[in-house]
Design a protein around this motif. Structure first.
Motif, PDB file in Angstrom:
ATOM      1  N   ASP A   1      28.572  67.050 -11.025  1.00  0.00           N
ATOM      2  CA  ASP A   1      29.396  66.200 -10.176  1.00  0.00           C
ATOM      3  C   ASP A   1      28.717  65.864  -8.854  1.00  0.00           C
ATOM      4  OD1 ASP A   1      31.464  66.302 -12.067  1.00  0.00           O
ATOM      5  OD2 ASP A   1      32.195  68.189 -11.224  1.00  0.00           O
TER       6      ASP A   1
ATOM      7  N   PRO B   1      26.378  68.501 -21.591  1.00  0.00           N
ATOM      8  CA  PRO B   1      26.410  67.282 -22.415  1.00  0.00           C
ATOM      9  C   PRO B   1      27.834  66.921 -22.829  1.00  0.00           C
ATOM     10  CG  PRO B   1      25.672  69.152 -23.719  1.00  0.00           C
ATOM     11  CD  PRO B   1      25.775  69.621 -22.294  1.00  0.00           C
ATOM     12  N   LYS B   2      28.048  65.627 -23.060  1.00  0.00           N
ATOM     13  CA  LYS B   2      29.381  65.201 -23.496  1.00  0.00           C
ATOM     14  C   LYS B   2      29.642  65.738 -24.899  1.00  0.00           C
ATOM     15  CE  LYS B   2      28.097  60.744 -25.439  1.00  0.00           C
ATOM     16  NZ  LYS B   2      28.324  59.331 -25.472  1.00  0.00           N
ATOM     17  N   GLN B   3      30.900  65.966 -25.184  1.00  0.00           N
ATOM     18  CA  GLN B   3      31.293  66.500 -26.479  1.00  0.00           C
ATOM     19  C   GLN B   3      31.105  65.446 -27.568  1.00  0.00           C
ATOM     20  OE1 GLN B   3      32.481  69.701 -27.359  1.00  0.00           O
ATOM     21  NE2 GLN B   3      31.581  70.115 -25.367  1.00  0.00           N
TER      22      GLN B   3
END
Length: 109
Positions: A23, A68-70
């Motif tokens: 973030d 990482p994104k799911q």
């Protein structure tokens, strides 16, 4: 790399960013923390830094992706022949799915 900001706030802290924070949030650190102390704790002490060092030492190429994104694994197939017989990973489909769902980092090549 994280950021170390020299200004001191009213409560004797300074703003800094942790290396690898997805973030990019600013955190408050003690004002007496030197740049070297901050670097050792917030950069060298970060998981991202440690993983990058292992990658360099082991000559592993690729871009390190933290958090990482799911993936949508609904249509995922498991090629046991390739994964276990050819590559000898000794992993079940359930384990592979769990690894992907719980991944803290990934490599993009």
């Amino acid at each position: 790399m994280g950021a170390y900001i020299l200004g001191i706030s009213d409560d004797s802290t300074r703003a800094a960013r942790k290396e690898g924070d997805p973030d990019g949030k600013t955190v408050q650190v003690p004002a007496e923390l030197s740049y070297e102390e901050w670097y050792n704790e917030y950069v060298k002490g970060s998981t991202k830094y440690k993983l990058q060092k292992v990658m360099k030492d082991k000559k592993i190429s690729g871009k390190l992706i933290m958090g990482p994104k799911q993936l949508n694994l609904d249509n995922y197939t498991f090629d046991d022949e390739h994964i276990n017989k050819e590559r000898d990973h000794k992993v079940t489909k359930e384990e592979a799915v769990s690894f992907m769902k719980n991944a803290k980092f990934a490599l993009s090549r």
